[in-house]
Design an enzyme around this catalytic site. Structure first.
Site, PDB file in Angstrom:
ATOM      1  N   ARG A  45       0.773  -1.086   0.037  1.00 51.27           N
ATOM      2  CA  ARG A  45       0.051   0.128   0.258  1.00 51.27           C
ATOM      3  C   ARG A  45       0.977   1.275   0.066  1.00 51.27           C
ATOM      4  O   ARG A  45       1.943   1.260  -0.076  1.00 51.27           O
ATOM      5  CB  ARG A  45      -0.997   0.153   1.250  1.00 51.27           C
ATOM      6  CG  ARG A  45      -0.842  -0.750   2.335  1.00 51.27           C
ATOM      7  CD  ARG A  45       0.345  -0.188   3.341  1.00 51.27           C
ATOM      8  NE  ARG A  45       0.165   1.382   3.586  1.00 51.27           N
ATOM      9  CZ  ARG A  45       1.163   2.338   3.577  1.00 51.27           C
ATOM     10  NH1 ARG A  45       2.364   1.714   3.874  1.00 51.27           N
ATOM     11  NH2 ARG A  45       0.713   3.700   3.724  1.00 51.27           N
ATOM     12  N   GLY A  46       0.161   2.400  -0.125  1.00 47.12           N
ATOM     13  CA  GLY A  46       0.802   3.667  -0.135  1.00 47.12           C
ATOM     14  C   GLY A  46       0.934   3.920  -2.029  1.00 47.12           C
ATOM     15  O   GLY A  46       1.392   3.138  -2.632  1.00 47.12           O
ATOM     16  N   ARG A  86      -7.623  -0.353  -6.305  1.00 45.91           N
ATOM     17  CA  ARG A  86      -7.627   0.961  -5.297  1.00 45.91           C
ATOM     18  C   ARG A  86      -8.015   2.122  -6.289  1.00 45.91           C
ATOM     19  O   ARG A  86      -7.111   2.476  -6.829  1.00 45.91           O
ATOM     20  CB  ARG A  86      -6.470   0.905  -4.787  1.00 45.91           C
ATOM     21  CG  ARG A  86      -6.511  -0.197  -3.532  1.00 45.91           C
ATOM     22  CD  ARG A  86      -5.673  -0.070  -2.528  1.00 45.91           C
ATOM     23  NE  ARG A  86      -6.191   0.871  -1.407  1.00 45.91           N
ATOM     24  CZ  ARG A  86      -5.563   1.443  -0.416  1.00 45.91           C
ATOM     25  NH1 ARG A  86      -4.071   1.248  -0.383  1.00 45.91           N
ATOM     26  NH2 ARG A  86      -6.147   2.353   0.230  1.00 45.91           N
ATOM     27  N   GLN A 188      -1.696   2.443  10.123  1.00 43.04           N
ATOM     28  CA  GLN A 188      -0.270   2.588   9.246  1.00 43.04           C
ATOM     29  C   GLN A 188       0.590   3.368   9.998  1.00 43.04           C
ATOM     30  O   GLN A 188       1.839   3.363   9.888  1.00 43.04           O
ATOM     31  CB  GLN A 188      -0.657   3.297   8.022  1.00 43.04           C
ATOM     32  CG  GLN A 188      -1.461   2.426   6.912  1.00 43.04           C
ATOM     33  CD  GLN A 188      -2.882   2.470   7.016  1.00 43.04           C
ATOM     34  OE1 GLN A 188      -3.513   3.039   7.966  1.00 43.04           O
ATOM     35  NE2 GLN A 188      -3.530   2.366   5.833  1.00 43.04           N
ATOM     36  N   ASP A 229      -2.352  10.867  -2.286  1.00 42.13           N
ATOM     37  CA  ASP A 229      -2.541   9.661  -3.126  1.00 42.13           C
ATOM     38  C   ASP A 229      -3.080  10.439  -4.433  1.00 42.13           C
ATOM     39  O   ASP A 229      -2.987   9.611  -5.456  1.00 42.13           O
ATOM     40  CB  ASP A 229      -3.807   8.901  -2.463  1.00 42.13           C
ATOM     41  CG  ASP A 229      -3.319   8.266  -1.332  1.00 42.13           C
ATOM     42  OD1 ASP A 229      -3.076   8.637  -0.313  1.00 42.13           O
ATOM     43  OD2 ASP A 229      -2.869   6.991  -1.503  1.00 42.13           O
ATOM     44  N   LYS A 240      -4.889  10.232   3.229  1.00 49.78           N
ATOM     45  CA  LYS A 240      -5.194   8.923   4.207  1.00 49.78           C
ATOM     46  C   LYS A 240      -6.388   9.813   5.047  1.00 49.78           C
ATOM     47  O   LYS A 240      -5.927  10.923   5.360  1.00 49.78           O
ATOM     48  CB  LYS A 240      -4.363   8.529   5.081  1.00 49.78           C
ATOM     49  CG  LYS A 240      -4.707   7.697   6.075  1.00 49.78           C
ATOM     50  CD  LYS A 240      -5.598   6.299   5.656  1.00 49.78           C
ATOM     51  CE  LYS A 240      -5.007   5.696   4.601  1.00 49.78           C
ATOM     52  NZ  LYS A 240      -5.811   4.870   3.992  1.00 49.78           N
TER      53      LYS A 240
END
Ligand code: MRU
Length: 342
Positions: A45-46, A86, A188, A229, A240
């Protein structure tokens, strides 16, 4: 710090971030479907790391076919599958788009797509290192910098974005200490950022997400540095969930909010924040903590994975090509124009 993914002999090895900080387990992906599943479940992720995983996923797809036409069909199908994993990360679309362009030119798709994934991986590391320096140069000695979520090497496959800025500031003696939010619901911050910062020797303290206001009232936060993102043409920033309330508090307390992101996170096709697709994840992630029930059975929950911070709350966007200052719509347009002209 351990890179979150690496390609060896036809296998994409993905460090399964769901088990950190307790265990270092590696997934061995041979097929793009396995990579898509790893992205969907947040094993990797990221935003930038998702893009890199997808790029390697296209290479795996091409490797499965024995002649170029079949490889093209296989890669197209894999790209469609990966794009749906995603929806918010601009870097995912960026990587898939680069893959499609490469495929059109390539005579040997498997080799070309593997070379592309490796090139994107190297470029990410270089971009991270450059933007970290630009971000650190904005700091004065002794800053206490608050960050949210995980934006370190685990999130980018390189040096990190916001966490890279913090690390570079530490290496230059500018950082007093970092404040790391735990980042509910999936932690996270406490699971991943704390793990990385301990390994890198960056001084930090962890706090619950809801403690940000209390710390700002005490005057112990000098700057917020977060990742992104997706950044719309207007300068609105999707990151986030929980970033927006931090930015609102920062404005109230006169604390600058720097957004650190590579140019591949800019999405000039999306005019403003309201057009950014925000991923809704399973309510189970809110009703359970670490797999254990934390709400009565039958409790309904909402779980947006991201929120949008309006451009007017962002002090600057720190990229590998330099710092984009307000008015962000203009500085973003110039940066995108320069990339297209290059
Ligand atoms: O849901 P995640 O863990 O993929 O969300 C990650 C973030 O929001 C990061 O801040 C963002 O991807 C920037 S990472 C360099």
């Amino acid at each position: 710090v351990i890179p979150p993914l690496r390609y060896e002999d036809g296998v994409l090895l993905i460090l399964d971030q769901r088990f950190l900080p307790g265990e270092e387990r590696w997934l061995r992906c041979r097929r793009p479907e396995e990579v898509a599943e790893a992205i969907r479940t947040l094993a990797v992720r990221g935003a930038p790391a998702i893009g890199l995983a997808a790029a390697y996923g296209l290479a795996l797809a091409a490797t499965e076919a024995h002649e170029p036409q079949a490889a093209r069909r296989r890669v197209d199908a894999a790209a469609e599958l990966l794009a749906r994993t995603r929806p918010t990360a601009a870097n995912l679309r960026f990587a898939l788009e680069r893959g499609r362009e490469e495929l059109e030119r390539a005579t040997a798709p498997a080799a070309a797509l593997l070379e592309l994934a490796r090139r994107l991986h190297r470029e990410q590391l270089e971009a991270d290192r450059r933007l970290a320096v630009h971000g650190a140069e904005r700091m004065r000695p002794g800053e206490r910098v608050l960050t949210h979520c995980n934006t370190g090497p685990l999130a980018t496959g390189g040096y990190g974005t916001a966490a890279g800025v913090i690390r570079a500031a530490h290496e230059r003696g500018l950082l007093e200490s970092a404040w790391v939010t735990e980042t509910r619901p999936l932690l996270q911050g406490s699971r991943l950022t704390a793990w990385e910062m301990r390994r890198a020797g960056v001084p930090f303290r962890l706090l619950g997400d809801s403690a940000v206001g209390a710390l700002m009232q005490r005057g112990v936060v000098d700057r917020v540095v977060v990742g992104a993102d997706r950044i719309a043409a207007s300068g609105d920033v999707a990151n986030k969930v929980g970033t927006y309330p931090i930015a609102v508090l920062a404005e109230r307390h006169g604390v600058p909010v720097d957004v650190a992101a590579p140019l591949s996170t800019l999405d000039p096709e999306t005019p403003a924040g309201e057009a950014i697709p925000i991923e809704e994840r399973s309510p189970d992630e809110v009703t359970h903590v670490g797999g254990r029930r934390a709400a009565p059975p039958g409790t309904e929950a909402v779980n947006p994975a991201f929120d949008v911070t309006p451009a007017e709350l962002v002090s600057a966007i720190v990229t590998e090509a330099g710092v984009l200052e307000p008015p962000l719509s203009e500085s973003i347009a110039r940066a995108v124009g320069a990339v297209r002209a290059a």
